[in-house]
Write an enzyme that holds these catalytic residues in place. Structure first.
Site, PDB file in Angstrom:
ATOM      1  N   ARG A 148      -6.786  10.401   0.106  1.00 17.05           N
ATOM      2  CA  ARG A 148      -5.926  11.280  -1.368  1.00 17.05           C
ATOM      3  C   ARG A 148      -7.293  11.534  -2.387  1.00 17.05           C
ATOM      4  NH1 ARG A 148      -2.931   7.148  -4.237  1.00 17.05           N
ATOM      5  NH2 ARG A 148      -3.112   5.475  -2.520  1.00 17.05           N
TER       6      ARG A 148
ATOM      7  N   HIS B  11       0.549  -1.454   0.189  1.00 18.42           N
ATOM      8  CA  HIS B  11      -0.058  -0.148  -0.442  1.00 18.42           C
ATOM      9  C   HIS B  11       0.828   1.445  -0.053  1.00 18.42           C
ATOM     10  CE1 HIS B  11      -2.728   2.708   1.267  1.00 18.42           C
ATOM     11  NE2 HIS B  11      -4.160   1.776   0.735  1.00 18.42           N
TER      12      HIS B  11
END
Length: 534
Positions: A338, A318
Site C-alpha cells: 500500500r 494485520h
C-alpha cells in the site's frame, strides 16, 4: 482460475482503476475511528475475553485463549528436575532465537558475558524472519525522533509507556547504523543513500527496507553474527519453567528437548525472555501470519513467577493477510504494497478508505465491508476485499513490483496470480502481540529482579496498536539494551539457592480460585491434528 463472480468483480476493479488512482480518500476523524473500532475491531468484542482469577493481573480481562494458558498447570513438578546439578551454567540465559534474542546475545557477548541462547525450534525460526515491510528510523533531514514519537504515540492510542517509546525512537538511528555495519543489505539509491518510504500512520518517509524481505535479511545477518562469535546456541530446546533463587531473582530455566522430551536445568545470573508473539493461539479463530512457535510462551513463563502483564488484552490484526488462494490463507501481505500505491477496493470496485490509515483502523474497515455492507468478495472460504496491486506499476512504472516487492510477486505467482496484472484478495490476519510483560526502560521486569524481556514479549512499547516498521525496530533497540543491561547486572550478581517453589504456590492459587482445568502450559507449539500436542 477465478469464478465468474470473481471475474465480474475484477472487471469492476479494472474499470475504476484510473479513477481510483487519482482518488484522494479522506482520512477519518478521531471520533470516526473510535466508533469504527468499537463496532468492528476484534479487541472490542467483550464476549471473547475472560477475567483472570489469579496472578499479578488478577481482575484484568484477557483473550479467552490466553486466560486458559495463563491459569494452567505447569508441565512439571519441582521433583522432576535436579536443581543441584545444572546441565548448563552461564552468566546470561537468552530464551528465544529471533531478532530480539539474537541482538541480546550479541550485545551481552560484546560486554564480556558468558551467554547461552536456547530456542524451541532453530535460531531464526521466528516472526522476525517473516517480517516484510521494513524498519522505521528518523534519520533523514526532514524528520526527527520527536516526530517519530508523535506518530507512534498517536497510533498506539496514546497508551504507550512514554519512557519505552522515547527509547525506541531515540535509539532508532543508531540501530539502523548498527545493522548496516553488521552487513544488512538495505535498499539504497545510486549514491548509497538509504531509500525510505511511508507506512500507515507515519507523517514522514522513514521506512528502511531490504526489498520485501527485510526481516529475513536482518535475521540472516544477526544469526551469522551470533554464530561468528561462537555464542553457545541450543536448538530444539524450549524453556518450560523459569527458575528463581532464594532471593526471588531470576536464576535460570528448566529446559525441555523438543525431540526427546528430556528435561535439563540451565543456571544463570540473569535471564532474558525473547520468545516472540502469540499468533498461533488463533485468537477468535483468526488465521495468522506468525511462525509455528508463536504461542505466548514468554507471557506464561513470566506470569507464573510473578511478572506483571501490560495491555495483554490488545492484539494487532494485520489488515492485509492473503485471503485467496487457500494454500496461503493468512500469509502476510506487507503494508509496503500500500505504501507503494495499491489501494483497498471492495467488490464493486470502490475505494472505501484511505490506504495508509493505522493498522487497527484499516483492519476494522475491511471487516466492516465484509460483514455488514456486503461489499466483500466471496472467496469460498469467507469474504475478502481486493488490494489493487496493478496500481503500483501504473504509478511507479513497469518493473516496480519486481524491484520493490519481489517476494510478494513470487508468493502469488506460484499459484498463477500475477500481481502486476491482477488484484489480490485480502482479509485481516492475527499478526502481533501488542501486550506483554511489563518492563522498565532498562528492559528488566517491573516485578522480578534479574528477569529481562525484549521483543514481542514486551508490553507497553507501542501502546494498544503498533505502526508498521516499529516491531523490527523494537527487537533491535530493546534486544540490544536487554543484552547490555543483563550482562552488567550479571557481573555483580551472586546466584542463591535455586528453587521452583513458585510452581507449588501457583498450583495453590489455581485450587484456591476454584479453577478446574486440564490444560498445561506453556503451549510451545500449536496442534493442528487430533493428537495431543507436545
Amino acid at each position: 482460475m477465478y469464478s465468474q463472480e470473481f471475474q465480474n468483480s475484477i472487471k469492476l476493479v479494472e474499470a475504476a482503476r484510473e479513477k481510483n488512482i487519482a482518488l484522494e480518500p479522506q482520512r477519518m476523524t478521531a471520533e470516526q475511528k473510535e466508533a469504527l473500532l468499537a463496532q468492528y475491531h476484534p479487541d472490542y468484542k467483550k464476549d471473547e475475553f475472560r477475567e483472570l482469577k489469579i496472578g499479578p493481573n488478577k481482575g484484568d480481562m484477557v483473550p479467552t485463549e490466553l486466560a486458559e494458558i495463563l491459569q494452567a498447570h505447569s508441565r512439571i513438578t519441582p521433583e522432576d528436575v535436579d536443581l543441584e546439578n545444572p546441565d548448563y551454567v552461564a552468566d546470561v540465559l537468552v530464551i528465544g532465537g529471533g531478532g530480539a534474542g539474537a541482538s541480546a546475545a550479541i550485545e551481552a557477548n560484546e560486554a564480556g558475558a558468558d551467554v547461552l541462547l536456547v530456542t524451541e525450534l532453530r535460531m531464526g525460526d521466528a516472526n522476525t524472519m517473516m517480517a516484510e515491510g521494513g524498519i522505521q528510523a528518523a534519520d533523514k533531514p526532514n524528520d526527527s525522533p520527536a516526530i517519530h514519537f508523535v506518530d507512534a504515540f498517536g497510533g498506539g492510542h496514546y497508551a504507550a509507556k512514554r519512557e519505552l517509546l522515547r527509547k525506541l525512537v531515540c535509539d532508532a538511528p543508531e540501530a539502523i547504523q548498527w545493522l548496516n555495519e553488521l552487513g544488512v543489505e538495505f535498499d539504497k539509491d545510486e549514491n548509497g543513500t538509504m531509500i525510505t518510504t511511508h507506512g500507515g500512520g507515519t507523517s514522514r518517509k522513514r521506512m528502511h527496507a531490504a526489498k520485501d524481505y527485510s526481516g529475513a535479511e536482518i535475521m540472516r545477518t544477526l544469526r551469522d553474527e551470533v554464530l561468528n562469535r561462537d555464542i553457545q546456541v541450543v536448538d530444539f530446546t524450549a524453556a518450560i519453567e523459569l527458575i528463581l533463587d532464594d532471593k526471588g531473582k531470576a536464576a535460570g530455566a528448566v529446559l525441555m528437548n523438543m525431540e526427546t522430551g528430556d528435561l535439563m536445568v540451565a543456571k544463570a545470573k540473569t535471564v532474558i525472555i525473547a520468545t516472540g508473539g502469540a499468533g498461533r493461539m488463533h485468537y477468535q479463530g483468526f488465521p495468522t501470519s506468525n511462525h509455528y512457535g508463536a504461542t505466548a510462551d514468554g507471557l506464561v513463563l513470566g506470569y507464573r513467577v510473578g511478572a506483571k502483564l501490560l495491555y495483554a488484552e490488545t492484539l494487532q490484526y494485520h489488515p492485509t493477510g492473503a485471503a485467496y488462494p487457500v494454500q496461503i490463507f493468512g500469509a502476510l501481505v506487507t503494508e509496503k504494497v500500500r505504501s507503494l500505491g495499491a489501494k483497498l477496493v471492495n467488490v464493486n470496485g470502490e475505494v472505501f478508505m484511505h490506504p495508509l490509515e493505522t493498522r487497527d483502523v484499516t483492519a476494522a474497515s475491511i471487516i466492516r465491508e465484509c460483514s455488514t455492507r456486503e461489499n466483500g468478495v466471496d472467496t469460498g472460504n469467507g469474504k475478502a476485499v481486493w488490494l489493487d496491486t496493478p496500481m503500483i506499476e501504473a504509478i511507479g512504472g513497469e518493473g516496480t513490483i519486481e524491484a520493490r516487492i519481489p517476494a510478494m510477486m513470487r508468493m502469488f505467482g506460484q499459484y498463477g496470480i500475477d500481481i502486476r496484472k491482477e488484484p489480490i484478495l485480502v482479509y485481516p490476519t492475527l499478526h502481533y502481540q501488542n501486550g506483554g510483560l511489563d518492563i522498565n526502560d532498562n528492559c528488566m521486569s517491573t516485578c522480578v529482579d534479574n528477569l529481562f524481556v525484549a521483543g514481542e514479549a514486551v508490553g507497553g512499547i507501542h501502546g494498544k496498536n503498533r505502526l508498521m516498521g516499529n516491531s523490527l525496530l523494537d527487537i533491535i533497540v530493546f534486544g540490544r539494551s536487554a543484552g547490555k543491561n543483563a550482562a552488567a547486572v550479571a557481573a555483580n550478581t551472586e546466584v542463591g539457592k535455586l528453587t521452583l517453589s513458585h510452581i507449588e504456590k501457583f498450583e495453590s492459587e489455581i485450587a484456591g480460585a476454584g479453577i478446574e482445568t486440564d490444560t498445561v502450559s506453556p503451549k510451545l507449539l500449536p496442534n493442528y491434528t487430533n493428537q495431543t500436542s507436545i
